[in-house]
Design a protein around this motif. Structure first.
Motif, PDB file in Angstrom:
ATOM      1  N   PHE A   4       0.830  -1.205   0.000  1.00  0.00           N
ATOM      2  CA  PHE A   4       0.000   0.000   0.000  1.00  0.00           C
ATOM      3  C   PHE A   4       0.864   1.254   0.000  1.00  0.00           C
ATOM      4  O   PHE A   4       0.636   2.194  -0.776  1.00  0.00           O
ATOM      5  N   LEU A   5       1.879   1.280   0.871  1.00  0.00           N
ATOM      6  CA  LEU A   5       2.730   2.464   0.984  1.00  0.00           C
ATOM      7  C   LEU A   5       3.588   2.662  -0.266  1.00  0.00           C
ATOM      8  O   LEU A   5       3.817   3.801  -0.692  1.00  0.00           O
ATOM      9  N   LEU A   6       4.075   1.572  -0.843  1.00  0.00           N
ATOM     10  CA  LEU A   6       4.851   1.686  -2.083  1.00  0.00           C
ATOM     11  C   LEU A   6       3.990   2.270  -3.195  1.00  0.00           C
ATOM     12  O   LEU A   6       4.399   3.193  -3.906  1.00  0.00           O
ATOM     13  N   LYS A   7       2.800   1.715  -3.355  1.00  0.00           N
ATOM     14  CA  LYS A   7       1.885   2.207  -4.383  1.00  0.00           C
ATOM     15  C   LYS A   7       1.536   3.666  -4.141  1.00  0.00           C
ATOM     16  O   LYS A   7       1.519   4.491  -5.068  1.00  0.00           O
ATOM     17  N   ASN A   8       1.260   4.007  -2.888  1.00  0.00           N
ATOM     18  CA  ASN A   8       0.875   5.370  -2.535  1.00  0.00           C
ATOM     19  C   ASN A   8       1.995   6.364  -2.818  1.00  0.00           C
ATOM     20  O   ASN A   8       1.739   7.533  -3.122  1.00  0.00           O
ATOM     21  N   ALA A   9       3.265   5.887  -2.721  1.00  0.00           N
ATOM     22  CA  ALA A   9       4.419   6.747  -2.965  1.00  0.00           C
ATOM     23  C   ALA A   9       4.843   6.758  -4.435  1.00  0.00           C
ATOM     24  O   ALA A   9       5.822   7.422  -4.789  1.00  0.00           O
ATOM     25  N   GLY A  10       4.130   6.022  -5.275  1.00  0.00           N
ATOM     26  CA  GLY A  10       4.477   5.990  -6.684  1.00  0.00           C
ATOM     27  C   GLY A  10       5.636   5.083  -7.021  1.00  0.00           C
ATOM     28  O   GLY A  10       6.208   5.174  -8.112  1.00  0.00           O
ATOM     29  N   VAL A  11       6.002   4.182  -6.099  1.00  0.00           N
ATOM     30  CA  VAL A  11       7.086   3.233  -6.347  1.00  0.00           C
ATOM     31  C   VAL A  11       6.507   2.029  -7.088  1.00  0.00           C
ATOM     32  O   VAL A  11       5.528   1.433  -6.608  1.00  0.00           O
ATOM     33  N   PRO A  12       7.051   1.647  -8.240  1.00  0.00           N
ATOM     34  CA  PRO A  12       6.466   0.528  -8.987  1.00  0.00           C
ATOM     35  C   PRO A  12       6.532  -0.782  -8.208  1.00  0.00           C
ATOM     36  O   PRO A  12       7.586  -1.196  -7.739  1.00  0.00           O
ATOM     37  N   THR A  13       5.377  -1.398  -8.051  1.00  0.00           N
ATOM     38  CA  THR A  13       5.266  -2.674  -7.352  1.00  0.00           C
ATOM     39  C   THR A  13       4.167  -3.470  -8.049  1.00  0.00           C
ATOM     40  O   THR A  13       3.244  -2.884  -8.632  1.00  0.00           O
ATOM     41  N   PRO A  14       4.244  -4.793  -8.069  1.00  0.00           N
ATOM     42  CA  PRO A  14       3.232  -5.575  -8.792  1.00  0.00           C
ATOM     43  C   PRO A  14       1.817  -5.345  -8.261  1.00  0.00           C
ATOM     44  O   PRO A  14       1.626  -5.052  -7.078  1.00  0.00           O
ATOM     45  N   THR A  15       0.841  -5.485  -9.142  1.00  0.00           N
ATOM     46  CA  THR A  15      -0.561  -5.420  -8.732  1.00  0.00           C
ATOM     47  C   THR A  15      -0.808  -6.454  -7.638  1.00  0.00           C
ATOM     48  O   THR A  15      -0.438  -7.617  -7.775  1.00  0.00           O
ATOM     49  N   THR A  16      -1.439  -6.009  -6.558  1.00  0.00           N
ATOM     50  CA  THR A  16      -1.557  -6.852  -5.363  1.00  0.00           C
ATOM     51  C   THR A  16      -2.950  -6.738  -4.755  1.00  0.00           C
ATOM     52  O   THR A  16      -3.573  -5.673  -4.785  1.00  0.00           O
ATOM     53  N   PHE A  17      -3.400  -7.828  -4.179  1.00  0.00           N
ATOM     54  CA  PHE A  17      -4.669  -7.877  -3.453  1.00  0.00           C
ATOM     55  C   PHE A  17      -4.421  -8.584  -2.124  1.00  0.00           C
ATOM     56  O   PHE A  17      -3.759  -9.617  -2.078  1.00  0.00           O
ATOM     57  N   ALA A  18      -4.946  -8.040  -1.052  1.00  0.00           N
ATOM     58  CA  ALA A  18      -4.873  -8.694   0.254  1.00  0.00           C
ATOM     59  C   ALA A  18      -6.284  -8.725   0.825  1.00  0.00           C
ATOM     60  O   ALA A  18      -6.858  -7.677   1.138  1.00  0.00           O
ATOM     61  N   ILE A  19      -6.821  -9.938   0.956  1.00  0.00           N
ATOM     62  CA  ILE A  19      -8.205 -10.083   1.388  1.00  0.00           C
ATOM     63  C   ILE A  19      -8.317 -11.221   2.385  1.00  0.00           C
ATOM     64  O   ILE A  19      -7.355 -11.970   2.596  1.00  0.00           O
ATOM     65  N   GLU A  20      -9.491 -11.336   2.989  1.00  0.00           N
ATOM     66  CA  GLU A  20      -9.746 -12.416   3.933  1.00  0.00           C
ATOM     67  C   GLU A  20     -10.819 -13.349   3.378  1.00  0.00           C
ATOM     68  O   GLU A  20     -11.824 -12.895   2.827  1.00  0.00           O
ATOM     69  N   GLY A  21     -10.573 -14.644   3.527  1.00  0.00           N
ATOM     70  CA  GLY A  21     -11.565 -15.636   3.145  1.00  0.00           C
ATOM     71  C   GLY A  21     -11.350 -16.213   1.763  1.00  0.00           C
ATOM     72  O   GLY A  21     -10.963 -15.510   0.824  1.00  0.00           O
ATOM     73  N   LEU A  22     -11.603 -17.505   1.639  1.00  0.00           N
ATOM     74  CA  LEU A  22     -11.423 -18.205   0.375  1.00  0.00           C
ATOM     75  C   LEU A  22     -12.385 -17.699  -0.698  1.00  0.00           C
ATOM     76  O   LEU A  22     -12.034 -17.631  -1.879  1.00  0.00           O
ATOM     77  N   GLU A  23     -13.567 -17.325  -0.283  1.00  0.00           N
ATOM     78  CA  GLU A  23     -14.553 -16.850  -1.265  1.00  0.00           C
ATOM     79  C   GLU A  23     -14.055 -15.587  -1.963  1.00  0.00           C
ATOM     80  O   GLU A  23     -14.123 -15.468  -3.198  1.00  0.00           O
ATOM     81  N   ALA A  24     -13.537 -14.640  -1.174  1.00  0.00           N
ATOM     82  CA  ALA A  24     -13.017 -13.399  -1.755  1.00  0.00           C
ATOM     83  C   ALA A  24     -11.785 -13.677  -2.611  1.00  0.00           C
ATOM     84  O   ALA A  24     -11.621 -13.089  -3.690  1.00  0.00           O
ATOM     85  N   ALA A  25     -10.921 -14.593  -2.148  1.00  0.00           N
ATOM     86  CA  ALA A  25      -9.713 -14.930  -2.910  1.00  0.00           C
ATOM     87  C   ALA A  25     -10.082 -15.606  -4.227  1.00  0.00           C
ATOM     88  O   ALA A  25      -9.467 -15.338  -5.277  1.00  0.00           O
ATOM     89  N   THR A  26     -11.080 -16.458  -4.196  1.00  0.00           N
ATOM     90  CA  THR A  26     -11.512 -17.150  -5.411  1.00  0.00           C
ATOM     91  C   THR A  26     -12.061 -16.165  -6.430  1.00  0.00           C
ATOM     92  O   THR A  26     -11.789 -16.279  -7.637  1.00  0.00           O
ATOM     93  N   ALA A  27     -12.808 -15.186  -5.973  1.00  0.00           N
ATOM     94  CA  ALA A  27     -13.372 -14.184  -6.883  1.00  0.00           C
ATOM     95  C   ALA A  27     -12.269 -13.388  -7.574  1.00  0.00           C
ATOM     96  O   ALA A  27     -12.316 -13.142  -8.791  1.00  0.00           O
ATOM     97  N   ILE A  28     -11.251 -13.014  -6.794  1.00  0.00           N
ATOM     98  CA  ILE A  28     -10.139 -12.260  -7.381  1.00  0.00           C
ATOM     99  C   ILE A  28      -9.342 -13.133  -8.337  1.00  0.00           C
ATOM    100  O   ILE A  28      -8.991 -12.718  -9.451  1.00  0.00           O
ATOM    101  N   ALA A  29      -9.051 -14.366  -7.923  1.00  0.00           N
ATOM    102  CA  ALA A  29      -8.279 -15.264  -8.774  1.00  0.00           C
ATOM    103  C   ALA A  29      -9.008 -15.557 -10.080  1.00  0.00           C
ATOM    104  O   ALA A  29      -8.401 -15.604 -11.162  1.00  0.00           O
ATOM    105  N   ALA A  30     -10.332 -15.752 -10.015  1.00  0.00           N
ATOM    106  CA  ALA A  30     -11.115 -16.028 -11.223  1.00  0.00           C
ATOM    107  C   ALA A  30     -11.044 -14.859 -12.192  1.00  0.00           C
ATOM    108  O   ALA A  30     -11.031 -15.051 -13.418  1.00  0.00           O
ATOM    109  N   ARG A  31     -10.960 -13.662 -11.676  1.00  0.00           N
ATOM    110  CA  ARG A  31     -10.877 -12.468 -12.521  1.00  0.00           C
ATOM    111  C   ARG A  31      -9.478 -12.240 -13.081  1.00  0.00           C
ATOM    112  O   ARG A  31      -9.301 -11.822 -14.223  1.00  0.00           O
ATOM    113  N   GLU A  32      -8.434 -12.534 -12.275  1.00  0.00           N
ATOM    114  CA  GLU A  32      -7.064 -12.186 -12.649  1.00  0.00           C
ATOM    115  C   GLU A  32      -6.316 -13.292 -13.387  1.00  0.00           C
ATOM    116  O   GLU A  32      -5.444 -13.022 -14.207  1.00  0.00           O
ATOM    117  N   LEU A  33      -6.610 -14.558 -13.095  1.00  0.00           N
ATOM    118  CA  LEU A  33      -5.837 -15.664 -13.666  1.00  0.00           C
ATOM    119  C   LEU A  33      -5.870 -15.734 -15.200  1.00  0.00           C
ATOM    120  O   LEU A  33      -4.873 -16.170 -15.799  1.00  0.00           O
TER     121      LEU A  33
END
Length: 318
Positions: free
Chosen positions: A110-139
């Motif tokens: 979060f801080l790297l992105k906020n400072a404009g430092v290039p860092t890979p697209t990232t998601f941090a969430i709780e629960g398998l359901e939320a992770a599955t939704a993100i993975a289904a969209r990004e994979l």
């Protein structure tokens, strides 16, 4: 009078011993202690009881080399000690806030992105359901890298190529830190470690390995770096250290196959044995020298320590 330095350490390894020696050679009076041995003590004028220091006295500076594992309560109390030292006006390298930011990969990102430092697209969430939704969209676009939120040295990292690769919530305590995989040439694969201290780059290296996880402890080989890439690596590493407010740090940078560089992590308690093997600078001596310069500059405008003064007791009248 010698400045008194407290080195917070739970592991008396070769790097720590070299740092202690370098500090003493610079004229510091050095004491070591683990955070677990330092107590909050309201009978002390400072509010702390530090092994090796008389009641109420404080170090002139603190260097945090390591914090041992423990329960949530224990880690909270230990970081509280570092917060308290900072509140009392003692410079702490690194501060509790910087350590908290670096240990928590989601906050680092979060801080790297906020400072404009290039860092890979990232998601941090709780629960398998939320992770599955993100993975289904990004994979369909890219594999994902799953990392432990509080992991280090490449432990627990997984490559997620399909939804079935996602672990259960029990395996990872319910928190999914998912990051776009950065495509790069290999094998052999390479990434970079840059050591920053007091706003300067002390040293840097490449790490080469057959595995895409290029940690030295996993068999990757450290290599010296030369050429124009040094300038770009230094620029990114310094910006990353500023983003998390780290006084010293090991910054991990990965090169994409298209030539772009991305900051992956900022380590607030970095090891440097692999790095030391391929660079001419003595890293322990350089850290000691930077601390001495910092304290010399600070002495000219040093604020008073905020020791606790007793509050007058009110006496109830009958």
């Amino acid at each position: 009078m010698k400045a008194r330095i407290l080195v917070v350490n739970d592991n008396a390894g070769p790097q720590s011993k070299r740092l202690l020696s370098a500090l003493r050679e610079r004229g510091f009076d050095v004491t070591t202690a683990s955070l677990s041995a330092i107590a909050f003590d309201t009978t002390s004028r400072s509010g702390l009881d530090i092994p090796g220091f008389d009641a109420g006295t404080l170090p002139d500076a603190v260097i945090v080399r390591s914090i041992s594992a423990g329960s949530f309560e224990a880690i909270t109390r230990r970081l509280g000690i570092l917060h308290a030292l900072g509140k009392l006006g003692v410079p702490v390298w690194n501060s509790a806030q910087a350590i908290e930011r670096c240990v928590d990969k989601s906050m680092t990102t979060f801080l790297l992105k906020n400072a404009g430092v290039p860092t890979p697209t990232t998601f941090a969430i709780e629960g398998l359901e939320a992770a599955t939704a993100i993975a289904a969209r990004e994979l369909p676009q890219t594999p994902l890298v799953l990392k432990p939120l509080f992991g280090a040295q490449g432990r627990g990292i997984r490559l997620i190529r399909e939804l079935l690769d996602l672990p259960t919530e029990e395996e990872i305590h319910g928190v999914y830190y998912l990051q776009h995989y950065v495509p790069r040439a290999g094998p052999p694969f390479r990434d970079y470690r840059v050591f920053v201290c007091a706003g300067k780059v002390l040293a840097m290296m490449a790490r080469r390995g057959d595995d895409w996880i290029t940690n030295v402890n996993r068999g990757a080989a450290p290599e010296a770096i030369s050429g124009r890439i040094e300038t770009e690596l230094a620029k990114l590493a310094l910006a990353a250290a500023v983003a998390v407010s780290a006084d010293f740090a090991g910054v991990d940078i990965v090169p994409a196959s298209d030539g772009n560089l991305f900051v992956l992590e900022v380590n607030s308690m970095p090891a440097w044995s692999g790095l030391q093997s391929v660079v001419a600078v003595n890293i322990a001596e350089a850290i000691a020298g930077e601390l001495l310069a910092f304290l010399d500059t600070r002495a000219q405008t040093r604020p008073p320590l905020r020791l606790v003064e007793p509050f007058p007791m009110a006496v109830a009248k009958s």
